[in-house]
Design a protein around this motif. Sequence first.
Motif, PDB file in Angstrom:
ATOM      1  N   THR A   1       0.826  -1.209   0.000  1.00 55.21           N
ATOM      2  CA  THR A   1       0.000   0.000   0.000  1.00 55.21           C
ATOM      3  C   THR A   1       0.864   1.265   0.000  1.00 55.21           C
ATOM      4  OG1 THR A   1      -1.863  -1.155   0.996  1.00 55.21           O
ATOM      5  CG2 THR A   1      -1.835   1.247   1.199  1.00 55.21           C
ATOM      6  N   PRO A   2       1.846   1.393   0.912  1.00 56.50           N
ATOM      7  CA  PRO A   2       2.666   2.610   0.866  1.00 56.50           C
ATOM      8  C   PRO A   2       3.574   2.680  -0.367  1.00 56.50           C
ATOM      9  CG  PRO A   2       3.325   1.214   2.724  1.00 56.50           C
ATOM     10  CD  PRO A   2       2.127   0.585   2.097  1.00 56.50           C
ATOM     11  N   MET A   3       3.956   1.542  -0.919  1.00 59.80           N
ATOM     12  CA  MET A   3       4.789   1.543  -2.126  1.00 59.80           C
ATOM     13  C   MET A   3       3.999   2.048  -3.334  1.00 59.80           C
ATOM     14  SD  MET A   3       7.705   0.741  -1.361  1.00 59.80           S
ATOM     15  CE  MET A   3       9.016  -0.384  -1.356  1.00 59.80           C
ATOM     16  N   ALA A   4       2.735   1.665  -3.419  1.00 57.63           N
ATOM     17  CA  ALA A   4       1.912   2.019  -4.574  1.00 57.63           C
ATOM     18  C   ALA A   4       1.298   3.415  -4.456  1.00 57.63           C
ATOM     19  CB  ALA A   4       0.807   0.981  -4.752  1.00 57.63           C
ATOM     20  N   LYS A   5       1.170   3.921  -3.232  1.00 58.28           N
ATOM     21  CA  LYS A   5       0.495   5.205  -2.998  1.00 58.28           C
ATOM     22  C   LYS A   5       1.000   6.347  -3.889  1.00 58.28           C
ATOM     23  CE  LYS A   5      -2.702   6.796  -0.255  1.00 58.28           C
ATOM     24  NZ  LYS A   5      -4.058   6.374  -0.538  1.00 58.28           N
ATOM     25  N   PRO A   6       2.313   6.529  -4.047  1.00 53.33           N
ATOM     26  CA  PRO A   6       2.780   7.669  -4.854  1.00 53.33           C
ATOM     27  C   PRO A   6       2.783   7.434  -6.372  1.00 53.33           C
ATOM     28  CG  PRO A   6       4.656   6.570  -3.869  1.00 53.33           C
ATOM     29  CD  PRO A   6       3.417   5.882  -3.347  1.00 53.33           C
ATOM     30  N   LEU A   7       2.401   6.238  -6.821  1.00 46.87           N
ATOM     31  CA  LEU A   7       2.477   5.925  -8.246  1.00 46.87           C
ATOM     32  C   LEU A   7       1.358   6.592  -9.039  1.00 46.87           C
ATOM     33  CD1 LEU A   7       3.277   2.097  -8.068  1.00 46.87           C
ATOM     34  CD2 LEU A   7       4.889   3.977  -8.465  1.00 46.87           C
ATOM     35  N   SER A   8       1.716   7.176 -10.169  1.00 46.82           N
ATOM     36  CA  SER A   8       0.730   7.734 -11.088  1.00 46.82           C
ATOM     37  C   SER A   8       0.202   6.594 -11.973  1.00 46.82           C
ATOM     38  CB  SER A   8       1.379   8.802 -11.967  1.00 46.82           C
ATOM     39  OG  SER A   8       2.328   8.200 -12.844  1.00 46.82           O
ATOM     40  N   ASP A   9      -0.864   6.864 -12.715  1.00 51.25           N
ATOM     41  CA  ASP A   9      -1.362   5.871 -13.668  1.00 51.25           C
ATOM     42  C   ASP A   9      -0.285   5.520 -14.685  1.00 51.25           C
ATOM     43  OD1 ASP A   9      -3.828   5.778 -12.418  1.00 51.25           O
ATOM     44  OD2 ASP A   9      -4.875   6.945 -13.953  1.00 51.25           O
ATOM     45  N   GLU A  10       0.484   6.520 -15.098  1.00 48.68           N
ATOM     46  CA  GLU A  10       1.566   6.280 -16.056  1.00 48.68           C
ATOM     47  C   GLU A  10       2.650   5.391 -15.445  1.00 48.68           C
ATOM     48  OE1 GLU A  10       4.584   8.777 -18.993  1.00 48.68           O
ATOM     49  OE2 GLU A  10       3.465   9.849 -17.452  1.00 48.68           O
ATOM     50  N   ASP A  11       3.036   5.651 -14.198  1.00 47.25           N
ATOM     51  CA  ASP A  11       4.016   4.802 -13.514  1.00 47.25           C
ATOM     52  C   ASP A  11       3.536   3.358 -13.479  1.00 47.25           C
ATOM     53  OD1 ASP A  11       5.661   7.014 -12.868  1.00 47.25           O
ATOM     54  OD2 ASP A  11       4.724   7.258 -10.891  1.00 47.25           O
ATOM     55  N   ILE A  12       2.276   3.186 -13.123  1.00 49.67           N
ATOM     56  CA  ILE A  12       1.701   1.843 -13.007  1.00 49.67           C
ATOM     57  C   ILE A  12       1.696   1.144 -14.358  1.00 49.67           C
ATOM     58  CG2 ILE A  12      -0.466   0.613 -12.579  1.00 49.67           C
ATOM     59  CD1 ILE A  12      -0.886   2.539 -10.180  1.00 49.67           C
ATOM     60  N   ALA A  13       1.288   1.848 -15.399  1.00 50.97           N
ATOM     61  CA  ALA A  13       1.282   1.258 -16.744  1.00 50.97           C
ATOM     62  C   ALA A  13       2.691   0.851 -17.154  1.00 50.97           C
ATOM     63  CB  ALA A  13       0.697   2.245 -17.745  1.00 50.97           C
ATOM     64  N   ASN A  14       3.666   1.692 -16.863  1.00 53.27           N
ATOM     65  CA  ASN A  14       5.050   1.389 -17.227  1.00 53.27           C
ATOM     66  C   ASN A  14       5.598   0.200 -16.449  1.00 53.27           C
ATOM     67  OD1 ASN A  14       4.947   3.558 -18.987  1.00 53.27           O
ATOM     68  ND2 ASN A  14       6.001   4.952 -17.603  1.00 53.27           N
ATOM     69  N   LEU A  15       5.341   0.168 -15.150  1.00 54.15           N
ATOM     70  CA  LEU A  15       5.784  -0.969 -14.333  1.00 54.15           C
ATOM     71  C   LEU A  15       5.149  -2.267 -14.813  1.00 54.15           C
ATOM     72  CD1 LEU A  15       5.717   0.655 -10.798  1.00 54.15           C
ATOM     73  CD2 LEU A  15       7.713  -0.444 -11.849  1.00 54.15           C
ATOM     74  N   ALA A  16       3.852  -2.228 -15.083  1.00 53.15           N
ATOM     75  CA  ALA A  16       3.145  -3.428 -15.536  1.00 53.15           C
ATOM     76  C   ALA A  16       3.706  -3.907 -16.870  1.00 53.15           C
ATOM     77  CB  ALA A  16       1.655  -3.140 -15.646  1.00 53.15           C
ATOM     78  N   ALA A  17       3.962  -3.001 -17.790  1.00 50.85           N
ATOM     79  CA  ALA A  17       4.530  -3.375 -19.091  1.00 50.85           C
ATOM     80  C   ALA A  17       5.912  -3.978 -18.911  1.00 50.85           C
ATOM     81  CB  ALA A  17       4.594  -2.149 -20.011  1.00 50.85           C
ATOM     82  N   TYR A  18       6.698  -3.394 -18.051  1.00 48.80           N
ATOM     83  CA  TYR A  18       8.051  -3.916 -17.806  1.00 48.80           C
ATOM     84  C   TYR A  18       8.004  -5.337 -17.259  1.00 48.80           C
ATOM     85  CZ  TYR A  18      12.471  -4.793 -15.508  1.00 48.80           C
ATOM     86  OH  TYR A  18      13.642  -5.398 -15.081  1.00 48.80           O
ATOM     87  N   TYR A  19       7.256  -5.541 -16.189  1.00 55.73           N
ATOM     88  CA  TYR A  19       7.218  -6.885 -15.597  1.00 55.73           C
ATOM     89  C   TYR A  19       6.566  -7.906 -16.515  1.00 55.73           C
ATOM     90  CZ  TYR A  19       9.338  -5.437 -11.278  1.00 55.73           C
ATOM     91  OH  TYR A  19      10.256  -4.982 -10.351  1.00 55.73           O
ATOM     92  N   ALA A  20       5.579  -7.502 -17.282  1.00 53.67           N
ATOM     93  CA  ALA A  20       4.941  -8.412 -18.250  1.00 53.67           C
ATOM     94  C   ALA A  20       5.927  -8.824 -19.346  1.00 53.67           C
ATOM     95  CB  ALA A  20       3.703  -7.769 -18.844  1.00 53.67           C
ATOM     96  N   SER A  21       6.885  -7.962 -19.644  1.00 45.46           N
ATOM     97  CA  SER A  21       7.852  -8.242 -20.712  1.00 45.46           C
ATOM     98  C   SER A  21       8.946  -9.218 -20.285  1.00 45.46           C
ATOM     99  CB  SER A  21       8.502  -6.947 -21.203  1.00 45.46           C
ATOM    100  OG  SER A  21       9.464  -6.465 -20.268  1.00 45.46           O
ATOM    101  N   LEU A  22       9.089  -9.448 -18.994  1.00 45.90           N
ATOM    102  CA  LEU A  22      10.163 -10.312 -18.493  1.00 45.90           C
ATOM    103  C   LEU A  22       9.827 -11.789 -18.629  1.00 45.90           C
ATOM    104  CD1 LEU A  22      11.185  -8.397 -15.235  1.00 45.90           C
ATOM    105  CD2 LEU A  22      12.279  -8.302 -17.493  1.00 45.90           C
ATOM    106  N   ASP A  23      10.844 -12.596 -18.835  1.00 46.20           N
ATOM    107  CA  ASP A  23      10.669 -14.045 -18.945  1.00 46.20           C
ATOM    108  C   ASP A  23      10.301 -14.627 -17.572  1.00 46.20           C
ATOM    109  OD1 ASP A  23      10.910 -16.801 -19.280  1.00 46.20           O
ATOM    110  OD2 ASP A  23      12.843 -16.680 -20.303  1.00 46.20           O
ATOM    111  N   PRO A  24       9.164 -15.312 -17.476  1.00 47.30           N
ATOM    112  CA  PRO A  24       8.753 -15.867 -16.193  1.00 47.30           C
ATOM    113  C   PRO A  24       9.677 -16.962 -15.654  1.00 47.30           C
ATOM    114  CG  PRO A  24       7.258 -16.568 -17.924  1.00 47.30           C
ATOM    115  CD  PRO A  24       8.200 -15.576 -18.529  1.00 47.30           C
ATOM    116  N   LYS A  25      10.573 -17.447 -16.491  1.00 51.65           N
ATOM    117  CA  LYS A  25      11.541 -18.464 -16.057  1.00 51.65           C
ATOM    118  C   LYS A  25      12.794 -17.821 -15.476  1.00 51.65           C
ATOM    119  CE  LYS A  25       9.875 -21.618 -19.512  1.00 51.65           C
ATOM    120  NZ  LYS A  25       9.925 -21.724 -20.941  1.00 51.65           N
ATOM    121  N   GLY A  26      12.829 -16.486 -15.544  1.00 52.46           N
ATOM    122  CA  GLY A  26      13.982 -15.770 -15.010  1.00 52.46           C
ATOM    123  C   GLY A  26      15.033 -15.621 -16.058  1.00 52.46           C
TER     124      GLY A  26
END
Length: 100
Positions: free
Chosen positions: A75-100
């Motif tokens: 909750t405190p980590m996400a509190k300062p995030l803008s919609d743009e920050d969230i979209a960028n973070l989600a795109a980044y993590y979605a782009s990573l290989d789930p096998k590491g």
Amino acid sequence: MKQFLAFLTVAAFLPVQAADIAAGKAKSATCVVCHGSNGISVIPMYPNLAGQKEQYLVLQLKAYRDGERKNMVMTPMAKPLSDEDIANLAAYYASLDPKG
């Protein structure tokens, strides 16, 4: 709970904002402590984010930020995030290989 389900229903039909994977990677500097540098957590109680569905990550981060989902760490980590920050973070993590 009904409000959260209504939110999910509406959010499922909203267009996903174009995201910047490089900006998401830069913004993820604080995330790596718990979720690993490649999105694979070495701590059993923290989820892996690599390869997670982008829209799911957006919904969860917004839920933490907006107080619809509560967690003493997220909750405190996400509190300062803008919609743009969230979209960028989600795109980044979605782009990573789930096998590491």
